[in-house]
Write an enzyme that holds these catalytic residues in place. Structure first.
Site, PDB file in Angstrom:
ATOM      1  N   ASP A 237       3.585   3.258   3.541  1.00 40.71           N
ATOM      2  CA  ASP A 237       4.092   4.324   3.165  1.00 40.71           C
ATOM      3  C   ASP A 237       5.186   5.009   3.769  1.00 40.71           C
ATOM      4  O   ASP A 237       4.920   5.284   5.084  1.00 40.71           O
ATOM      5  CB  ASP A 237       3.001   5.292   2.911  1.00 40.71           C
ATOM      6  CG  ASP A 237       2.016   4.824   2.047  1.00 40.71           C
ATOM      7  OD1 ASP A 237       2.320   4.246   1.221  1.00 40.71           O
ATOM      8  OD2 ASP A 237       0.683   5.391   2.140  1.00 40.71           O
TER       9      ASP A 237
ATOM     10  N   ASP B 271      -5.397   3.563  -9.270  1.00 42.32           N
ATOM     11  CA  ASP B 271      -6.092   4.310  -8.108  1.00 42.32           C
ATOM     12  C   ASP B 271      -7.612   4.511  -8.742  1.00 42.32           C
ATOM     13  O   ASP B 271      -7.866   5.173  -9.878  1.00 42.32           O
ATOM     14  CB  ASP B 271      -5.437   5.642  -8.040  1.00 42.32           C
ATOM     15  CG  ASP B 271      -4.079   5.271  -7.329  1.00 42.32           C
ATOM     16  OD1 ASP B 271      -3.877   4.543  -6.789  1.00 42.32           O
ATOM     17  OD2 ASP B 271      -3.226   6.138  -7.134  1.00 42.32           O
TER      18      ASP B 271
END
Length: 252
Positions: A131, A12
């Site tokens: 997600d 990330d």
């Protein structure tokens, strides 16, 4: 046995730095994406995924610069996602050295983006990230980092994305993400069995057995993890050796 199963560390990135507790002891700079990417390449990672979690659009050029640097030094496939809103964003990332581009929220706001990007650059470089959270008997798709419900069924959405040209599904369980309790195997299996394109399992890895479970029980084609590798608990090589010992074909 089919294709070798892939292990994909996930980084990330925000403001040009890798976040989420990267604690490589021997790194001079624990947040430098290029150094971390090189480390994973040395460990035998099959691919790397970079997710640009920077909210503001003024930092877009920073991720392009990082990808150029990484691609010049690391020769495994790179998938880059975060903030991809139009075909031009896909083009810029591919030109910078990304091998694949991951589309998440924008695929829901504008499904045609997936079709347009796949039509122009080929399905092999278009990943749709989903997600999902458990909802009743099934799973619901969420956007905006798992904060916003869409009302979409995750399995149906994965099938639709495949039909529009997605070449791969990056499937994250929001229920498991960060828990270290293992993948949501029922979700992973349901989506993997419903589509013909590869599914990458994500969210919840806490040990090496979880990676095995994702493939054997979840039917995933690849497993993605962050903290188990970032914290230095396991190397990618250890993960591959463990999977190989459990009868899973990996590239050693």
């Amino acid at each position: 046995m089919g294709l070798a199963k892939r292990i994909i560390p996930c980084l990330d990135v925000t403001n040009g730095r890798v976040v989420k507790g990267v604690k490589f002891v021997s790194l001079r700079d624990a947040g430098d994406p290029i150094e971390i990417a090189r480390r994973y390449d040395d460990q035998g990672a099959d691919e790397l995924t970079f997710l640009d979690i920077t909210a503001s659009s003024d930092d877009r050029d920073l991720i392009l610069h990082i990808i150029e640097e990484v691609a010049a030094q690391v020769f495994i496939p790179l998938t880059v996602g975060g903030g991809v809103r139009k075909v031009e964003d896909v083009r810029r990332l591919l030109n910078a050295g990304a091998d694949k581009v991951s589309i998440n929220t924008s695929a829901i706001q504008n499904p045609q983006l997936v079709a347009d990007a796949a039509g122009r650059y080929g399905s092999q470089c278009i990943v749709v990230a989903i997600d999902a959270k458990r909802a009743g008997q099934g799973w619901e798709v969420f956007t905006h980092g798992g904060r916003k419900p869409t009302g979409l069924d995750a399995i149906e959405w994965a099938k639709k994305m495949q039909s529009l040209g997605a070449g791969e599904i990056l499937l994250t369980s929001m229920d498991r993400d960060g828990t270290r309790d293992g993948f949501d195997l029922a979700l992973t299996r349901a989506v993997s069995d419903a589509v013909d394109v590869p599914v990458i399992a994500s969210g919840g890895v806490g040990n090496l057995q979880h990676l095995v479970d994702g493939v054997v029980e979840g039917h995933a084609d690849a497993v993605l993890a962050a903290s188990v590798f970032h914290y230095g608990e396991y190397t990618v090589r250890q993960a591959k050796e463990y999977m190989s010992q459990h009868g899973i074909e990996v590239r050693l």
